[in-house]
Enzyme design. Structure first.
Site, short mmCIF file in Angstrom:
data_model
loop_
_atom_site.label_atom_id
_atom_site.label_comp_id
_atom_site.label_asym_id
_atom_site.label_seq_id
_atom_site.Cartn_x
_atom_site.Cartn_y
_atom_site.Cartn_z
CD GLU A 1 7.17 6.51 12.00
OE1 GLU A 1 6.97 6.08 10.84
OE2 GLU A 1 6.63 7.56 12.43
CG HIS A 2 11.18 8.53 12.27
ND1 HIS A 2 9.84 8.87 12.15
CD2 HIS A 2 11.51 7.88 11.12
CE1 HIS A 2 9.39 8.44 10.98
NE2 HIS A 2 10.38 7.84 10.34
CB THR B 1 4.92 10.20 11.04
OG1 THR B 1 6.33 9.91 11.03
CG2 THR B 1 4.71 11.70 11.00
CD GLN C 1 -11.65 2.74 -0.76
OE1 GLN C 1 -11.78 2.77 0.46
NE2 GLN C 1 -11.67 3.83 -1.51
CG ASN D 1 -6.12 7.10 6.17
OD1 ASN D 1 -6.42 5.92 6.33
ND2 ASN D 1 -6.76 7.88 5.32
CG ASP E 1 11.52 10.34 6.04
OD1 ASP E 1 11.25 9.34 6.73
OD2 ASP E 1 11.23 11.51 6.39
CE1 TYR F 1 -3.93 2.12 0.18
CE2 TYR F 1 -2.62 3.40 1.73
CZ TYR F 1 -3.72 3.29 0.90
OH TYR F 1 -4.59 4.33 0.78
CG HIS G 1 0.05 -36.75 20.64
ND1 HIS G 1 -1.31 -36.65 20.61
CD2 HIS G 1 0.54 -35.56 20.18
CE1 HIS G 1 -1.64 -35.44 20.16
NE2 HIS G 1 -0.55 -34.76 19.89
CG HIS H 1 4.85 13.10 7.48
ND1 HIS H 1 4.78 12.41 6.30
CD2 HIS H 1 6.15 13.03 7.87
CE1 HIS H 1 5.98 11.96 5.97
NE2 HIS H 1 6.83 12.33 6.90
CD GLN I 1 9.31 12.75 10.54
OE1 GLN I 1 10.00 12.92 9.54
NE2 GLN I 1 8.42 11.79 10.60
CD GLU J 1 1.71 -32.31 26.54
OE1 GLU J 1 1.21 -32.57 25.42
OE2 GLU J 1 2.55 -31.42 26.73
#
Length: 432
Positions: free
Chosen positions: A330-331, A239, A191, A216, A364, A127, A423, A264, A261, A418
């Site tokens: 994240e960063h 972010t 979608q 998003n 980036d 994506y 088994h 964004h 940042q 068990e």
């Protein structure tokens, strides 16, 4: 503009509760996108087409981008952007090639071996967002590790743009063409995630095994809904940048990185953690000055003044390290004396940028590292996108009759403990 939190006299506060953090309600978003995902699962692209018309304002009868459109986008790509993408791809391949994993054969006992093979998933859906900005760099970051892993079937999904006649942004298409990806769909949002997961065989859209890539809140919610039907990399949130800095840091650099940042998204988080009140004051001055010079002034101002952003003043770098580990950004930039030494002690971060000349913007685009990274404190347990994201480890167990006979008493004892006697019987049958 940046709120300030002084922890210099705090007695071991619950850092996860007091640190700035974006309030993101994925659960509420799940309720909003569930009908879309369910519709695509039931009716395929027809339901995705309706959602695209509703949310993107464009009716796309045929979602697959034609080869001619990919070729045309590449031919029209400005020379400087093409050169930058080529270099970004080259550096990313260098780093991701080093992530390749080789199998191994382990002899457990004479006659008994366990081997491990690393096998790429068969098909992935990647994506690439297309909302407030255009992200050809995300094409690179998704496609390169999948290709290096050996994935045989790659499909890219990116939102249809009314401005471009229902196609994704031409720079996205050009990046796909540069990477040799010819299966691209003009579908975005929840979608797109649903279509990748469920496919539409009537249109020749095969469902994928794994979906990766940032998006998003609604993309994250859709990923949550299809998890289990397919694998996902993460539920990416807004972010984040955190900067651990002492009095050696340049306030202009720090302010510029916080702003970078913030542009964004209005929910983007920019957090400075510093031992120096003087630096914090100077950064406030530079932020106020530089914000007025940036293109997306209102977006940046909203992000920097929100509850997710701020400056945290700490007693010393030891406390600062505890703060950034609790924040799990994240960063994370480390701009201190002996920056490498402090950076190597960080336990929780998606990616760590070391020293004054390694800004997040480098990562980036052209550092060679991957910019698809864990957000929302998930760096405590998750990693960024890599070749490993597209590989499965499979064990091969091979024992001789003698090796099985030797271990059989242990298998029989454990199966009895068990209360799973069948088994044990499956082993005992081979001993007669």
């Amino acid at each position: 503009m940046l709120r300030r939190l002084d922890l210099t006299t705090a007695d071991d506060p619950d850092l996860r509760r007091v640190l700035p953090r974006a309030a993101v309600d994925v659960h509420a978003a799940v309720a909003a996108v569930a009908p879309i995902v369910e519709g695509v699962a039931a009716r395929g692209y027809a339901a995705a087409r309706e959602a695209t018309l509703r949310f993107d304002g464009v009716d796309v009868a045929e979602p697959r981008v034609e080869a001619a459109a990919l070729k045309e986008a590449l031919e029209a790509l400005p020379d400087d952007v093409r050169a930058a993408l080529v270099e970004s791809i080259r550096r990313a391949r260098i780093v991701h090639e080093a992530q390749r994993r080789s199998g191994n054969d382990v002899q457990v006992v004479p006659g008994g071996t366990v081997s491990e093979r690393w096998v790429p998933v068969g098909r992935v859906g990647l994506y690439v967002p297309g909302g407030l900005a255009v992200y050809p760099s995300s094409v690179v970051m998704n496609v390169v590790p999948a290709q290096v892993a050996g994935v045989g079937s790659i499909a890219v999904f990116s939102p249809a743009q009314q401005e471009f006649g229902g196609l994704p942004h031409p720079t996205i298409l050009a990046a796909c063409a540069l990477l040799g990806v010819d299966e691209v769909y003009a579908v975005g949002g929840a979608q797109a995630i649903a279509l990748a997961a469920y496919g539409d065989l009537a249109l020749g859209i095969e469902p994928v095994d794994v979906i990766t890539g940032p998006g998003n809140l609604y993309v994250a919610a859709a990923k949550r809904l299809v998890r289990g039907v397919v694998g996902i990399d993460a539920e990416a949130g807004p972010t984040e940048i955190a900067i651990l800095a002492d009095d050696t840091a340049d306030p202009v650099h720090v302010a510029a990185d916080l702003i970078s940042q913030a542009e964004h998204d209005t929910l983007a988080a920019s957090v400075l953690v510093t031992t120096s009140v003087e630096l914090a004051d100077a950064v406030d001055v530079e932020v106020a000055r530089l914000v007025e010079l940036t293109k997306h002034v209102e977006r940046v101002r909203t992000a920097l003044s929100g509850p997710q952003s701020g400056t945290v003043v700490v007693r010393d770098l030891e406390q600062g390290l505890a703060v950034v580990d609790a924040y799990a950004a994240e960063h994370l930039e480390v701009i201190t004396t002996d920056a490498r030494a402090w950076a190597e002690r960080v336990r929780n971060a998606g990616c760590v940028f070391v020293g004054a000349h390694s800004p997040v913007s480098l990562g980036d685009y052209c550092a060679g590292s991957n910019h698809v990274l864990p957000t929302g404190c998930t760096a405590r347990h998750a990693s960024g996108l890599s070749v490993q994201s597209f590989l499965k480890g499979i064990h091969l167990v091979e024992y001789s009759a003698e090796a099985l006979a030797e271990v059989a008493p242990h298998v029989l004892a454990l199966s009895a403990a068990e209360d799973l006697p069948a088994h044990g019987a499956a082993v005992a049958a081979r001993l007669r």
